[in-house]
Design an enzyme around this catalytic site. Structure first.
Site, PDB file in Angstrom:
ATOM      1  N   ASP A 282       0.753  -0.925   0.177  1.00  0.00           N
ATOM      2  CA  ASP A 282       0.125  -0.067   0.090  1.00  0.00           C
ATOM      3  C   ASP A 282       0.646   1.192   0.038  1.00  0.00           C
ATOM      4  OD1 ASP A 282       0.626  -0.979   2.527  1.00  0.00           O
ATOM      5  OD2 ASP A 282      -0.974  -0.197   3.514  1.00  0.00           O
TER       6      ASP A 282
ATOM      7  N   GLU B 145      12.569   1.008   7.410  1.00  0.00           N
ATOM      8  CA  GLU B 145      11.446   0.279   6.993  1.00  0.00           C
ATOM      9  C   GLU B 145      11.709  -0.169   5.499  1.00  0.00           C
ATOM     10  OE1 GLU B 145       6.559   0.802   6.383  1.00  0.00           O
ATOM     11  OE2 GLU B 145       8.071   2.698   6.208  1.00  0.00           O
TER      12      GLU B 145
END
Length: 591
Positions: A343, A545
């Protein structure tokens, strides 16, 4: 007029019948194929409705600079909802309906707990500063020292659910879990499903077997309650799952520990999860080029409203659309894209520059079906070792059928890749689909190579050679890792971002093939990934991340939130790579 002859009753009756039939068909077609959203929706609760209202008010009050909508749905109430809502409604408002900064801050302080308070620090029971047998092939003192720093991050990320969540769950969006948890880090304050697989791979390298088992038991508890593993352990994630890797976690833990009882107790949950992904809206049957029916799976969130954790963002995105039905459809596509873990990405968009053209539910994804194939093989293995031969045989058959389906629907011989398949818009409103070569998405994504991770594919030496050649010439491999796509769209699951789970799955698939050439290619990718992680860590003091595969030591960007640190799956993949490949004494670690 003189030539006009009146119809007889029979002709008139036939004409009326024909008109009624055409009208009925047109009406039926419109009712089925119109953009109205009629899919399943999981009910929400009043607490979430209130927190979304609070989120919208906070955006109006504080402005959008560094505003994170997720923060406000992670808050918990100090007292019951009725009194909290009453106090909120009594807040003084200006003529345009906004609340002043001081009044809203005072309300937040008086009536809500901080987002961090639902989880409290928990020292992992099996953590030691330097585990016995830790990364024996890492000979470089500098790399070993850094690896121990990464290992120590498990202490930073370890939490348990606070007692107040268990006592009064109605005041919290966090779901109570029975065992300590590992969070990804930063804004991600709860357990996430597919993140947990690579967290566990790192924990296994760190010899933290009990912590790893605890994560699995938490995820199984979600299956027991909801029938599937949620995207994350929050009430606002009950409408969707994430890439299904629970079976891989269980299999990897079993391979390290030989814990037969753990495997046996885990099997019933895996059977439930398999049913979830292979029934209802998730299951799609395609008539292939040879006239055989092939059944595969897709992502399909049970939701058609703004995602609560991103409500203000989703409403802004949907404001470009004119009708409620179009907006509902977009909200389902946004939530379904979140279920993919990607996403967001141009992979799910009909128009790569317009997020409102998301069409996730119209796509059969290569990687999802690879993960489910892995699930079927793992269930077969675990059932066999625990003595359930009938279940083992059934799932071996299911795995073979999915492999054939993936080859029939996804495989592109010319490109040497598996390609996502778009369900035709013309037949989208029906349950029957006929395969067309033109429906394969010929754009290149890292996910096109995920099937290499599955033994049924990686064991085929000729296939591996063809896929390796395709990967090498794909444009995805850069100096500092594998890019997610070739399109720089500003979305975070696109170029130039590289993500730890994709590096790991492709690298491990190459290694498992047994080919020396494939292992060499895998090691080159892993080394470049380790180096950029190391340089970024030394510069920033944190694991990130995602990373920019073009620039050494630079973390990635894009998407709907600022880059995050922590970071569970990045830690896990670095440790897993160092465990697999080691690091010679004199090999440089800088880029």
């Amino acid at each position: 007029m003189g030539n006009f002859k009146p119809m007889n009753l029979t002709s008139l009756s036939l004409l009326l019948s024909l008109l009624l039939t055409m009208s009925s068909l047109t009406s039926s077609k419109n009712s089925i194929c119109s953009p109205t959203d009629s899919g399943p929706v999981v009910p929400t609760n009043q607490l979430l409705t209130f927190l979304q209202q609070l989120q919208e008010t906070a955006l109006e009050t504080f402005g959008d600079k560094q505003f994170d909508p997720k923060l406000y749905v992670d808050l918990s109430l100090k007292s019951n909802l009725a009194s909290t809502r009453e106090a909120f409604e009594k807040l003084p408002r200006s003529n345009d309906g906004t609340v002043s900064t001081s009044d809203l801050n005072r309300f937040l302080e008086d009536y809500l707990n901080g987002a961090e308070e639902d989880l409290v620090y928990a020292e992992p029971s099996d953590f030691v500063p330097e585990p016995e047998g830790f990364l024996p092939a890492v000979e470089s003192a500098a790399v070993r020292g850094w690896a121990l720093e990464v290992h120590s991050l498990w202490r930073n990320l370890s939490r348990r659910v606070a007692g107040m969540v268990v006592k009064q769950p109605e005041l919290h969006t966090l779901l109570p879990l029975p065992k300590p948890v590992m969070i990804p880090g930063s804004r991600f304050r709860e357990v996430y499903y597919w993140d947990s697989y690579w967290v566990i791979r790192g924990l296994l390298a760190s010899k933290m077997y009990e912590t790893a088992k605890g994560i699995v038991k938490n995820l199984i508890s979600l299956i027991d309650e909801f029938g599937y593993v949620l995207n994350g352990a929050r009430t606002y994630y009950t409408n969707r799952s994430q890439p299904p890797l629970l079976s891989a976690m269980i299999r990897d833990i079993y391979d390290r520990t030989g814990d037969m009882e753990f495997a046996r107790k885990s099997l019933p949950a895996l059977l439930k999860e398999h049913k979830f992904w292979n029934s209802g809206v998730h299951s799609v049957t395609i008539l292939d080029a040879k006239g055989c029916n092939r059944t595969l799976s897709r992502h399909y969130a049970m939701w058609n409203k703004p995602r609560p954790e991103s409500s203000t963002i989703d409403q802004e995105t949907a404001s470009k659309l004119s009708t409620d039905s179009e907006k509902k459809h977009l909200y389902r596509e946004l939530a379904s894209a979140a279920e993919t873990g990607w996403d967001f990405s141009t992979r799910w968009m009909r128009n790569s520059s317009d997020l409102t053209t998301l069409a996730t539910t119209s796509i059969l994804p290569v990687d999802l079906n690879a993960y489910i194939l892995k699930m079927e093989l793992n269930i077969a293995f675990l059932a066999n070792v625990t003595g359930d031969c009938a279940t083992s045989a059934h799932f071996l058959e299911a795995a073979e059928a999915r492999k054939e389906a993936m080859n029939a629907v996804f495989w592109n011989e010319e490109m040497g890749q598996w390609l996502d398949y778009w369900l035709s818009k013309a037949t989208q409103c029906k349950d029957d689909y006929t395969w067309r070569a033109s429906n394969q998405n010929r754009n290149i994504f890292a996910s096109n190579f995920i099937p290499l991770w599955i033994d049924l594919f990686s064991s085929d030496r000729k296939l591996v050679e063809k896929v390796m050649q395709s990967l090498r010439s794909s444009g995805l491999i850069h100096k500092h890792g594998i890019a997610t796509s070739l399109t720089n769209s500003g979305q975070q699951w696109d170029f130039p971002n590289g993500w730890a789970p994709l590096q790991h799955a492709i690298v491990e698939g190459l290694v498992r093939s047994g080919s020396k050439e494939a292992r060499s290619m895998a090691e080159d990718i892993a080394v470049s990934w380790i180096r950029t992680n190391h340089v970024a860590f030394k510069k920033s003091g944190a694991m990130h991340e995602k990373y920019d595969v073009q620039k050494c030591g630079e973390f990635g960007g894009g998407g709907e939130y600022v880059p995050q640190t922590g970071f569970g799956w990045s830690n896990g993949v670095v440790l897993a790579f160092l465990e697999e490949f080691g690091w010679p004494k004199h090999k440089k670690i800088d880029c």
